[in-house]
Design a protein around this motif. Structure first.
Motif, PDB file in Angstrom:
ATOM      1  N   ARG A  48       0.818  -1.218   0.000  1.00  0.00           N
ATOM      2  CA  ARG A  48       0.000   0.000   0.000  1.00  0.00           C
ATOM      3  C   ARG A  48       0.850   1.264   0.000  1.00  0.00           C
ATOM      4  O   ARG A  48       0.347   2.360   0.170  1.00  0.00           O
ATOM      5  CB  ARG A  48      -0.955  -0.026   1.194  1.00  0.00           C
ATOM      6  CG  ARG A  48      -2.094  -0.998   0.935  1.00  0.00           C
ATOM      7  CD  ARG A  48      -2.838  -1.428   2.160  1.00  0.00           C
ATOM      8  NE  ARG A  48      -3.932  -2.324   1.838  1.00  0.00           N
ATOM      9  CZ  ARG A  48      -3.812  -3.578   1.436  1.00  0.00           C
ATOM     10  NH1 ARG A  48      -2.626  -4.102   1.266  1.00  0.00           N
ATOM     11  NH2 ARG A  48      -4.858  -4.327   1.185  1.00  0.00           N
ATOM     12  N   GLU A  49       2.150   1.084  -0.202  1.00  0.00           N
ATOM     13  CA  GLU A  49       3.059   2.227  -0.240  1.00  0.00           C
ATOM     14  C   GLU A  49       3.108   2.839  -1.636  1.00  0.00           C
ATOM     15  O   GLU A  49       2.617   2.255  -2.602  1.00  0.00           O
ATOM     16  CB  GLU A  49       4.477   1.804   0.163  1.00  0.00           C
ATOM     17  CG  GLU A  49       4.589   1.327   1.604  1.00  0.00           C
ATOM     18  CD  GLU A  49       6.024   0.987   1.953  1.00  0.00           C
ATOM     19  OE1 GLU A  49       6.856   1.916   1.943  1.00  0.00           O
ATOM     20  OE2 GLU A  49       6.294  -0.194   2.211  1.00  0.00           O
ATOM     21  N   GLU A  50       3.740   3.978  -1.707  1.00  0.00           N
ATOM     22  CA  GLU A  50       4.036   4.631  -2.976  1.00  0.00           C
ATOM     23  C   GLU A  50       5.552   4.805  -2.995  1.00  0.00           C
ATOM     24  O   GLU A  50       6.111   5.503  -2.152  1.00  0.00           O
ATOM     25  CB  GLU A  50       3.325   5.984  -3.042  1.00  0.00           C
ATOM     26  CG  GLU A  50       3.371   6.621  -4.406  1.00  0.00           C
ATOM     27  CD  GLU A  50       2.528   7.879  -4.470  1.00  0.00           C
ATOM     28  OE1 GLU A  50       3.084   8.914  -4.870  1.00  0.00           O
ATOM     29  OE2 GLU A  50       1.335   7.811  -4.121  1.00  0.00           O
ATOM     30  N   LEU A  51       6.234   4.114  -3.921  1.00  0.00           N
ATOM     31  CA  LEU A  51       7.688   4.062  -3.929  1.00  0.00           C
ATOM     32  C   LEU A  51       8.251   4.471  -5.282  1.00  0.00           C
ATOM     33  O   LEU A  51       7.554   4.396  -6.294  1.00  0.00           O
ATOM     34  CB  LEU A  51       8.162   2.626  -3.633  1.00  0.00           C
ATOM     35  CG  LEU A  51       7.684   1.984  -2.351  1.00  0.00           C
ATOM     36  CD1 LEU A  51       8.040   0.503  -2.345  1.00  0.00           C
ATOM     37  CD2 LEU A  51       8.304   2.674  -1.158  1.00  0.00           C
ATOM     38  N   LYS A  99      -6.528  -3.660  -9.176  1.00  0.00           N
ATOM     39  CA  LYS A  99      -6.136  -5.006  -9.612  1.00  0.00           C
ATOM     40  C   LYS A  99      -4.887  -5.468  -8.861  1.00  0.00           C
ATOM     41  O   LYS A  99      -4.792  -6.613  -8.430  1.00  0.00           O
ATOM     42  CB  LYS A  99      -5.884  -4.995 -11.121  1.00  0.00           C
ATOM     43  CG  LYS A  99      -5.511  -6.337 -11.719  1.00  0.00           C
ATOM     44  CD  LYS A  99      -5.305  -6.207 -13.232  1.00  0.00           C
ATOM     45  CE  LYS A  99      -4.898  -7.513 -13.872  1.00  0.00           C
ATOM     46  NZ  LYS A  99      -4.675  -7.366 -15.331  1.00  0.00           N
ATOM     47  N   GLY A 100      -3.927  -4.560  -8.688  1.00  0.00           N
ATOM     48  CA  GLY A 100      -2.708  -4.880  -7.945  1.00  0.00           C
ATOM     49  C   GLY A 100      -2.985  -5.148  -6.481  1.00  0.00           C
ATOM     50  O   GLY A 100      -2.429  -6.076  -5.878  1.00  0.00           O
ATOM     51  N   LEU A 101      -3.855  -4.333  -5.882  1.00  0.00           N
ATOM     52  CA  LEU A 101      -4.226  -4.536  -4.474  1.00  0.00           C
ATOM     53  C   LEU A 101      -4.930  -5.874  -4.273  1.00  0.00           C
ATOM     54  O   LEU A 101      -4.717  -6.552  -3.267  1.00  0.00           O
ATOM     55  CB  LEU A 101      -5.106  -3.394  -3.980  1.00  0.00           C
ATOM     56  CG  LEU A 101      -4.376  -2.087  -3.677  1.00  0.00           C
ATOM     57  CD1 LEU A 101      -5.384  -0.956  -3.462  1.00  0.00           C
ATOM     58  CD2 LEU A 101      -3.470  -2.237  -2.467  1.00  0.00           C
ATOM     59  N   ASP A 102      -5.767  -6.258  -5.249  1.00  0.00           N
ATOM     60  CA  ASP A 102      -6.456  -7.543  -5.164  1.00  0.00           C
ATOM     61  C   ASP A 102      -5.436  -8.685  -5.150  1.00  0.00           C
ATOM     62  O   ASP A 102      -5.534  -9.595  -4.322  1.00  0.00           O
ATOM     63  CB  ASP A 102      -7.436  -7.708  -6.335  1.00  0.00           C
ATOM     64  CG  ASP A 102      -8.159  -9.034  -6.276  1.00  0.00           C
ATOM     65  OD1 ASP A 102      -8.837  -9.306  -5.254  1.00  0.00           O
ATOM     66  OD2 ASP A 102      -8.036  -9.820  -7.244  1.00  0.00           O
ATOM     67  N   LEU A 103      -4.457  -8.634  -6.036  1.00  0.00           N
ATOM     68  CA  LEU A 103      -3.432  -9.675  -6.054  1.00  0.00           C
ATOM     69  C   LEU A 103      -2.603  -9.636  -4.771  1.00  0.00           C
ATOM     70  O   LEU A 103      -2.267 -10.681  -4.212  1.00  0.00           O
ATOM     71  CB  LEU A 103      -2.525  -9.543  -7.279  1.00  0.00           C
ATOM     72  CG  LEU A 103      -1.391 -10.569  -7.355  1.00  0.00           C
ATOM     73  CD1 LEU A 103      -1.915 -12.002  -7.278  1.00  0.00           C
ATOM     74  CD2 LEU A 103      -0.573 -10.360  -8.620  1.00  0.00           C
ATOM     75  N   CYS A 104      -2.293  -8.459  -4.285  1.00  0.00           N
ATOM     76  CA  CYS A 104      -1.552  -8.307  -3.024  1.00  0.00           C
ATOM     77  C   CYS A 104      -2.317  -8.993  -1.884  1.00  0.00           C
ATOM     78  O   CYS A 104      -1.722  -9.726  -1.081  1.00  0.00           O
ATOM     79  CB  CYS A 104      -1.334  -6.824  -2.738  1.00  0.00           C
ATOM     80  SG  CYS A 104      -0.250  -6.492  -1.339  1.00  0.00           S
ATOM     81  N   ASN A 105      -3.612  -8.803  -1.825  1.00  0.00           N
ATOM     82  CA  ASN A 105      -4.446  -9.443  -0.803  1.00  0.00           C
ATOM     83  C   ASN A 105      -4.451 -10.959  -0.958  1.00  0.00           C
ATOM     84  O   ASN A 105      -4.423 -11.696   0.032  1.00  0.00           O
ATOM     85  CB  ASN A 105      -5.865  -8.894  -0.836  1.00  0.00           C
ATOM     86  CG  ASN A 105      -5.933  -7.458  -0.360  1.00  0.00           C
ATOM     87  OD1 ASN A 105      -5.099  -7.005   0.422  1.00  0.00           O
ATOM     88  ND2 ASN A 105      -6.920  -6.725  -0.852  1.00  0.00           N
ATOM     89  N   ARG A 106      -4.481 -11.435  -2.196  1.00  0.00           N
ATOM     90  CA  ARG A 106      -4.454 -12.885  -2.443  1.00  0.00           C
ATOM     91  C   ARG A 106      -3.118 -13.488  -2.008  1.00  0.00           C
ATOM     92  O   ARG A 106      -3.065 -14.593  -1.469  1.00  0.00           O
ATOM     93  CB  ARG A 106      -4.731 -13.188  -3.905  1.00  0.00           C
ATOM     94  CG  ARG A 106      -6.171 -12.906  -4.303  1.00  0.00           C
ATOM     95  CD  ARG A 106      -6.351 -13.037  -5.818  1.00  0.00           C
ATOM     96  NE  ARG A 106      -7.674 -12.699  -6.218  1.00  0.00           N
ATOM     97  CZ  ARG A 106      -8.538 -13.584  -6.748  1.00  0.00           C
ATOM     98  NH1 ARG A 106      -8.194 -14.843  -6.900  1.00  0.00           N
ATOM     99  NH2 ARG A 106      -9.741 -13.190  -7.098  1.00  0.00           N
ATOM    100  N   MET A 107      -2.045 -12.747  -2.252  1.00  0.00           N
ATOM    101  CA  MET A 107      -0.727 -13.222  -1.824  1.00  0.00           C
ATOM    102  C   MET A 107      -0.642 -13.237  -0.294  1.00  0.00           C
ATOM    103  O   MET A 107      -0.051 -14.150   0.282  1.00  0.00           O
ATOM    104  CB  MET A 107       0.375 -12.365  -2.435  1.00  0.00           C
ATOM    105  CG  MET A 107       0.500 -12.609  -3.939  1.00  0.00           C
ATOM    106  SD  MET A 107       1.863 -11.708  -4.666  1.00  0.00           S
ATOM    107  CE  MET A 107       3.255 -12.473  -3.871  1.00  0.00           C
TER     108      MET A 107
END
Length: 155
Positions: A48-51, A99-107
């Motif tokens: 959830r960061e911005e890098l 979409k990225g957050l969804d995959l992050c949650n799945r991981m």
């Protein structure tokens, strides 16, 4: 000691490779063909960061991968967005899309399952001890690069 040291180094590489195989198996299970295991791990570490891409590279989790290439592919496939920094126009910041957050949650769920399975075979203390040994090895190798090899002419 030499053989033990080299075995620890080999084991570190094998552990990383096996970990990436688990991530690949999960992506296959989810039917996700537009991201690979290295990209998914990069995505997870953004969270959830911005890098900046430089910050990602400096974290150094991406054994043998080209972070810039992987970021570009994740942008193309809709997992992350890039934005120019308002403070430093030369710097590009990345963050996850929905979409990225969804995959992050799945991981995250995958890691939770792995931890549940691991809890029967390894204690928190054993895991902490292993992590401490790897941190000490990392510091040693960095110190050799910074001081030992250059000043002692080892190569």
């Amino acid at each position: 000691m030499k053989e033990t040291y080299l075995d620890a180094i080999r084991l570190t590489e094998r552990l990383h490779r096996q970990f990436l195989e688990l991530v690949k198996a999960e992506l296959d299970r989810l039917g996700m063909e537009d991201i690979n295991n290295v990209q998914a791990f990069i995505l997870y570490n953004i969270g959830r960061e911005e890098l900046t891409v430089g910050e990602l590279t400096n974290r150094g989790y991406y054994l043998g991968s080209n972070v810039s290439y992987n970021v570009r592919k994740m942008v193309e496939n809709g997992f992350i967005v890039q934005e120019r920094s308002t403070h430093d126009r030369r710097s590009i910041r990345v963050k996850l899309t929905a979409k990225g957050l969804d995959l992050c949650n799945r991981m995250e769920a995958m890691f939770d399952k792995q931890l549940t399975a691991l809890s029967g075979g390894m204690s928190q203390e054993e895991m902490a001890n292993a992590s401490n040994v790897y941190r000490r090895l990392e510091r040693f190798l960095i110190s050799m690069l910074d001081y030992g090899i250059r000043s002692q002419g080892m190569f």
